[in-house]
Design a protein around this motif. Structure first.
Motif, short mmCIF file in Angstrom:
data_model
loop_
_atom_site.label_atom_id
_atom_site.label_comp_id
_atom_site.label_asym_id
_atom_site.label_seq_id
_atom_site.Cartn_x
_atom_site.Cartn_y
_atom_site.Cartn_z
N GLY A 65 0.81 -1.20 0.00
CA GLY A 65 0.00 0.00 0.00
C GLY A 65 0.85 1.25 0.00
N VAL A 66 0.27 2.33 0.54
CA VAL A 66 0.94 3.63 0.57
C VAL A 66 2.01 3.61 1.67
CG1 VAL A 66 0.66 6.10 0.91
CG2 VAL A 66 -1.13 4.79 -0.25
N PRO A 67 3.25 4.00 1.37
CA PRO A 67 4.30 4.08 2.40
C PRO A 67 3.95 5.09 3.47
CG PRO A 67 5.25 4.13 0.20
CD PRO A 67 3.77 4.31 0.03
N PRO A 68 4.55 4.97 4.65
CA PRO A 68 4.24 5.90 5.73
C PRO A 68 4.83 7.29 5.49
CG PRO A 68 6.02 4.45 6.38
CD PRO A 68 5.52 3.94 5.06
N LYS A 69 4.30 8.24 6.23
CA LYS A 69 4.82 9.60 6.18
C LYS A 69 6.20 9.63 6.84
CE LYS A 69 3.97 14.15 8.26
NZ LYS A 69 4.31 14.93 7.07
N ILE A 70 7.12 10.36 6.27
CA ILE A 70 8.44 10.53 6.87
C ILE A 70 8.66 12.00 7.18
CG2 ILE A 70 9.41 8.48 5.76
CD1 ILE A 70 10.73 10.30 3.73
N THR A 115 8.31 1.87 1.31
CA THR A 115 7.63 0.59 1.35
C THR A 115 6.51 0.62 2.38
OG1 THR A 115 7.97 -1.82 1.54
CG2 THR A 115 9.14 -0.41 3.11
N ALA A 116 5.71 -0.45 2.41
CA ALA A 116 4.58 -0.57 3.32
C ALA A 116 4.28 -2.06 3.48
CB ALA A 116 3.37 0.18 2.77
N PRO A 117 3.45 -2.44 4.44
CA PRO A 117 3.11 -3.86 4.61
C PRO A 117 2.46 -4.45 3.36
CG PRO A 117 2.47 -2.61 6.56
CD PRO A 117 2.88 -1.61 5.53
N ALA A 140 1.48 -22.72 -0.32
CA ALA A 140 2.69 -23.55 -0.32
C ALA A 140 3.60 -23.22 0.86
CB ALA A 140 3.45 -23.37 -1.63
N ASN A 141 3.43 -22.07 1.46
CA ASN A 141 4.25 -21.67 2.60
C ASN A 141 3.62 -22.21 3.89
OD1 ASN A 141 5.84 -20.46 4.52
ND2 ASN A 141 5.48 -18.35 3.83
N LYS A 142 4.12 -23.34 4.35
CA LYS A 142 3.55 -23.97 5.54
C LYS A 142 3.96 -23.27 6.83
CE LYS A 142 1.69 -26.97 2.85
NZ LYS A 142 0.25 -26.86 2.55
N ASP A 143 4.90 -22.33 6.74
CA ASP A 143 5.35 -21.59 7.92
C ASP A 143 4.51 -20.34 8.18
OD1 ASP A 143 7.46 -23.39 8.42
OD2 ASP A 143 8.74 -22.35 6.97
N LEU A 144 3.58 -20.04 7.28
CA LEU A 144 2.75 -18.84 7.44
C LEU A 144 1.32 -19.17 7.05
CD1 LEU A 144 2.81 -15.73 8.10
CD2 LEU A 144 2.96 -15.38 5.62
N SER A 145 0.46 -19.33 8.06
CA SER A 145 -0.94 -19.59 7.79
C SER A 145 -1.66 -18.29 7.43
CB SER A 145 -1.61 -20.22 9.01
OG SER A 145 -1.67 -19.29 10.07
N LEU A 146 -2.89 -18.40 6.95
CA LEU A 146 -3.68 -17.21 6.62
C LEU A 146 -3.93 -16.39 7.88
CD1 LEU A 146 -5.28 -15.49 4.67
CD2 LEU A 146 -7.22 -17.03 4.97
N GLU A 147 -4.17 -17.05 9.00
CA GLU A 147 -4.39 -16.35 10.26
C GLU A 147 -3.12 -15.60 10.68
OE1 GLU A 147 -5.24 -19.47 9.68
OE2 GLU A 147 -7.40 -19.06 9.46
N ASP A 148 -1.96 -16.24 10.50
CA ASP A 148 -0.69 -15.59 10.82
C ASP A 148 -0.49 -14.35 9.95
OD1 ASP A 148 -0.10 -17.49 12.72
OD2 ASP A 148 1.11 -18.72 11.37
N ARG A 149 -0.82 -14.50 8.67
CA ARG A 149 -0.66 -13.37 7.75
C ARG A 149 -1.51 -12.18 8.18
NH1 ARG A 149 1.03 -12.64 2.57
NH2 ARG A 149 1.31 -14.87 2.18
N LYS A 150 -2.74 -12.45 8.57
CA LYS A 150 -3.62 -11.37 9.02
C LYS A 150 -3.09 -10.71 10.28
CE LYS A 150 -7.86 -13.31 7.01
NZ LYS A 150 -9.20 -13.88 7.30
N VAL A 189 0.12 -10.59 11.27
CA VAL A 189 1.31 -9.82 10.89
C VAL A 189 0.90 -8.49 10.25
CG1 VAL A 189 3.28 -9.75 9.30
CG2 VAL A 189 2.82 -11.82 10.62
N TYR A 190 -0.11 -8.53 9.38
CA TYR A 190 -0.57 -7.31 8.73
C TYR A 190 -1.14 -6.32 9.75
CZ TYR A 190 -3.13 -4.22 5.57
OH TYR A 190 -3.59 -3.12 4.90
N LYS A 191 -1.93 -6.85 10.69
CA LYS A 191 -2.53 -5.98 11.72
C LYS A 191 -1.45 -5.28 12.53
CE LYS A 191 -5.52 -6.15 15.81
NZ LYS A 191 -6.33 -7.02 16.69
N LYS A 192 -0.44 -6.04 12.99
CA LYS A 192 0.62 -5.46 13.80
C LYS A 192 1.47 -4.48 12.98
CE LYS A 192 -0.47 -7.64 17.53
NZ LYS A 192 -1.06 -6.90 18.68
N ALA A 193 1.72 -4.83 11.70
CA ALA A 193 2.52 -3.96 10.85
C ALA A 193 1.81 -2.63 10.62
CB ALA A 193 2.82 -4.64 9.51
N MET A 194 0.50 -2.66 10.44
CA MET A 194 -0.25 -1.43 10.23
C MET A 194 -0.29 -0.59 11.51
SD MET A 194 -0.92 -1.26 7.08
CE MET A 194 -1.99 0.17 7.12
N GLN A 195 -0.33 -1.26 12.67
CA GLN A 195 -0.26 -0.52 13.93
C GLN A 195 1.08 0.20 14.07
OE1 GLN A 195 -1.09 -3.54 16.85
NE2 GLN A 195 -3.31 -3.33 16.68
#
Length: 263
Positions: free
Chosen positions: A175-180, A193-195, A224-234, A236-242
């Motif tokens: 998405g849109v990179p953060p303000k600097i 960059t952005a999440p 195919a990525n067994k180390d990252l479930s859909l729940e994990d992805r969500k 990670v995205y939530k924390k990254a946006m915070q």
């Protein structure tokens, strides 16, 4: 007549019988109407290439070009060329469908080492490009590609190329990179960059001067990525946006302090 020399190889497309490729002593040619009209493929393919062999990859849809003394060239994903019927090529602008995009950071890396006296080559693009056709080069105005989520929120706006023929724009799936904050002595990489976006259907808007062309693209979770479930992805995205929200707040405060001190 663009033909300047004799031909070595002619190859019919595996799906579209009207799409033919012709390898000559002076370049590569193609036709989308069964040979009635031919044009030279010039984009990053030398006009002096001595084309001796042509193959089409059955899975990746790549055009593989073998030359005499000029190396091997690969034209990634010729599916847009397959779609160039007369009805499409007569239109001013056409935005082609974008295949589903799997959300990951890639599998190949960034390229090969310098070997064989300095030879190097980039790996092929792993994610489908946003592809469109322009009948004529844009002589004035500009073109942009915008990505919107399912709520209609603008996620990213990218400058688009304006060449005649088939154009490609790559979306980094973010998405849109953060303000600097302004006035730093060092470049802040966070401003570029952005999440990565979440799985879902996104709207693509190609804006050319005062006209708009729309399509959609599905972004899907990498099963195919067994180390990252859909729940994990969500999560990670939530924390990254915070974190991005905190980063925006900090830089807004810094700008406010700079403005206060400058008075």
């Amino acid at each position: 007549n663009e033909f300047q020399s004799f031909a070595h190889k002619i190859r019919e497309d595996v799906e579209n019988k009207d799409l033919l490729f012709l390898g000559t002593e002076m370049g590569l040619f193609a036709t989308v109407d069964g040979g009635a009209n031919w044009f030279k493929l010039k984009n990053k393919i030398p006009e002096f290439a001595l084309v001796r062999d042509i193959q089409i990859h059955p899975k990746t849809h790549d055009l593989i070009i073998g030359t005499h003394g000029r190396g091997i060239y690969i034209l990634d994903d010729i599916r847009p060329i397959r779609s160039l019927t007369k009805e499409i090529s007569d239109q001013e602008v056409v935005l082609f469908p974008t295949p589903d995009i799997t959300l990951n950071n890639g599998r190949f890396g960034y390229g090969g080492p310098d070997v064989s006296g300095g030879w190097s080559a980039w790996n092929p693009a792993e994610k489908p490009s946003i592809t469109y056709y322009m009948k004529q080069r844009l002589s004035s105005g500009k073109a942009t590609v915008e990505i919107y989520d399912d709520k209609g929120t603008l996620g990213q706006s990218m400058p688009a190329t304006i060449r005649k023929g088939i154009n490609k724009v790559d979306w980094n799936l973010r998405g849109v990179p953060p303000k600097i904050a302004a006035g730093s002595t060092k470049m802040d990489g966070a401003g570029f960059t952005a999440p990565m976006v979440l799985p879902g259907t996104y709207t693509i808007k190609l804006k050319v001067k005062d006209k708009e062309y729309t399509s959609t693209v599905n972004c899907v979770h990498d099963e195919a990525n067994k180390d990252l479930s859909l729940e994990d992805r969500k999560l990670v995205y939530k924390k990254a946006m915070q974190l991005q929200g905190l980063y925006n707040e900090i830089n807004t405060r810094i700008d406010s302090i700079n403005l206060f001190q400058s008075k």
